[in-house]
Design a protein around this motif. Structure first.
Motif, PDB file in Angstrom:
ATOM      1  N   UNK A   1     -60.775 -20.757 -33.414  1.00  0.00           N
ATOM      2  CA  UNK A   1     -60.469 -20.300 -32.531  1.00  0.00           C
ATOM      3  C   UNK A   1     -62.332 -19.640 -31.502  1.00  0.00           C
ATOM      4  N   UNK A   2     -62.424 -20.728 -30.302  1.00  0.00           N
ATOM      5  CA  UNK A   2     -63.645 -19.622 -29.521  1.00  0.00           C
ATOM      6  C   UNK A   2     -63.336 -18.624 -28.747  1.00  0.00           C
ATOM      7  N   UNK A   3     -64.373 -18.011 -28.872  1.00  0.00           N
ATOM      8  CA  UNK A   3     -65.783 -16.051 -27.745  1.00  0.00           C
ATOM      9  C   UNK A   3     -65.409 -16.590 -26.646  1.00  0.00           C
ATOM     10  N   UNK A   4     -65.439 -17.499 -26.545  1.00  0.00           N
ATOM     11  CA  UNK A   4     -65.963 -18.486 -24.704  1.00  0.00           C
ATOM     12  C   UNK A   4     -64.292 -18.183 -24.054  1.00  0.00           C
ATOM     13  N   UNK A   5     -65.245 -17.253 -22.335  1.00  0.00           N
ATOM     14  CA  UNK A   5     -63.710 -16.728 -21.594  1.00  0.00           C
ATOM     15  C   UNK A   5     -63.241 -18.029 -21.430  1.00  0.00           C
ATOM     16  N   UNK A   6     -62.241 -17.677 -21.772  1.00  0.00           N
ATOM     17  CA  UNK A   6     -60.487 -19.269 -20.628  1.00  0.00           C
ATOM     18  C   UNK A   6     -61.360 -19.381 -19.738  1.00  0.00           C
ATOM     19  N   UNK A   7     -61.529 -18.765 -18.961  1.00  0.00           N
ATOM     20  CA  UNK A   7     -61.939 -18.529 -17.324  1.00  0.00           C
ATOM     21  C   UNK A   7     -62.964 -20.163 -16.755  1.00  0.00           C
ATOM     22  N   UNK A   8     -63.504 -20.058 -17.967  1.00  0.00           N
ATOM     23  CA  UNK A   8     -64.685 -20.611 -17.614  1.00  0.00           C
ATOM     24  C   UNK A   8     -65.212 -22.380 -18.364  1.00  0.00           C
ATOM     25  N   UNK A   9     -63.314 -22.635 -18.970  1.00  0.00           N
ATOM     26  CA  UNK A   9     -62.935 -23.321 -19.949  1.00  0.00           C
ATOM     27  C   UNK A   9     -62.719 -24.336 -19.043  1.00  0.00           C
ATOM     28  N   UNK A  10     -62.851 -26.119 -18.745  1.00  0.00           N
ATOM     29  CA  UNK A  10     -62.766 -26.848 -18.607  1.00  0.00           C
ATOM     30  C   UNK A  10     -61.114 -27.511 -18.627  1.00  0.00           C
ATOM     31  N   UNK A  11     -60.613 -28.212 -18.489  1.00  0.00           N
ATOM     32  CA  UNK A  11     -59.080 -27.983 -18.906  1.00  0.00           C
ATOM     33  C   UNK A  11     -59.331 -28.949 -19.951  1.00  0.00           C
ATOM     34  N   UNK A  12     -59.878 -29.523 -20.126  1.00  0.00           N
ATOM     35  CA  UNK A  12     -60.104 -30.356 -21.303  1.00  0.00           C
ATOM     36  C   UNK A  12     -60.378 -29.425 -22.505  1.00  0.00           C
ATOM     37  N   UNK A  13     -61.656 -28.518 -22.103  1.00  0.00           N
ATOM     38  CA  UNK A  13     -61.368 -28.013 -24.002  1.00  0.00           C
ATOM     39  C   UNK A  13     -60.265 -26.847 -23.739  1.00  0.00           C
ATOM     40  N   UNK A  14     -59.644 -26.278 -22.763  1.00  0.00           N
ATOM     41  CA  UNK A  14     -58.578 -25.264 -22.967  1.00  0.00           C
ATOM     42  C   UNK A  14     -57.342 -25.754 -23.618  1.00  0.00           C
ATOM     43  N   UNK A  15     -57.120 -27.064 -23.528  1.00  0.00           N
ATOM     44  CA  UNK A  15     -56.189 -27.593 -23.895  1.00  0.00           C
ATOM     45  C   UNK A  15     -56.812 -27.860 -25.447  1.00  0.00           C
ATOM     46  N   UNK A  16     -57.853 -28.321 -25.742  1.00  0.00           N
ATOM     47  CA  UNK A  16     -58.066 -28.429 -26.995  1.00  0.00           C
ATOM     48  C   UNK A  16     -57.621 -27.365 -28.085  1.00  0.00           C
ATOM     49  N   UNK A  17     -58.736 -26.361 -27.338  1.00  0.00           N
ATOM     50  CA  UNK A  17     -58.370 -24.950 -27.947  1.00  0.00           C
ATOM     51  C   UNK A  17     -56.538 -24.289 -28.068  1.00  0.00           C
ATOM     52  N   UNK A  18     -55.915 -25.093 -27.365  1.00  0.00           N
ATOM     53  CA  UNK A  18     -54.362 -24.301 -27.049  1.00  0.00           C
ATOM     54  C   UNK A  18     -53.793 -24.780 -28.090  1.00  0.00           C
ATOM     55  N   UNK A  19     -54.022 -26.744 -28.644  1.00  0.00           N
ATOM     56  CA  UNK A  19     -53.756 -27.175 -29.569  1.00  0.00           C
ATOM     57  C   UNK A  19     -54.168 -26.569 -30.450  1.00  0.00           C
ATOM     58  N   UNK A  20     -55.250 -26.172 -30.771  1.00  0.00           N
ATOM     59  CA  UNK A  20     -55.659 -25.278 -32.579  1.00  0.00           C
ATOM     60  C   UNK A  20     -55.150 -24.268 -32.613  1.00  0.00           C
ATOM     61  N   UNK A  21     -54.538 -23.385 -31.296  1.00  0.00           N
ATOM     62  CA  UNK A  21     -53.991 -22.296 -31.674  1.00  0.00           C
ATOM     63  C   UNK A  21     -52.567 -22.418 -31.847  1.00  0.00           C
TER      64      UNK A  21
END
Length: 80
Positions: A1-21
């Motif tokens: 899981x990334x510590x990167x702020x969600x508000x700075x994420x692209x759709x693809x990055x957010x979706x990828x991390x969401x799938x991991x979660x």
């Protein structure tokens, strides 16, 4: 899981991390406290994905066409 702020994420990055979660939560491989934190992060990621999709839908809806129906660009979302 990334510590990167969600508000700075692209759709693809957010979706990828969401799938991991979701995968970690479904497998039950984390302790309860971490599961709660993952769930909260997942909710933020889901919201970010929804917002980015909404932005894309609005842009597509505002495509401008020339006389032949060929896209020529986009209109500002606030154009009336």
């Amino acid at each position: 899981m990334s510590d990167r702020p969600v508000a700075e994420m692209s759709f693809e990055d957010a979706l990828r991390e969401l799938e991991e979660v979701v995968g970690k939560l479904e497998r039950g491989e984390v302790p309860l406290d971490e599961s709660i934190a993952l769930y909260e992060r997942g909710a933020k990621l889901r919201k970010r994905c929804e917002a980015k999709l909404q932005e894309a839908e609005e842009k597509v809806a505002k495509l401008t066409l020339d006389g032949d129906g060929t896209p020529t660009g986009t209109e500002p979302l606030d154009a009336g």
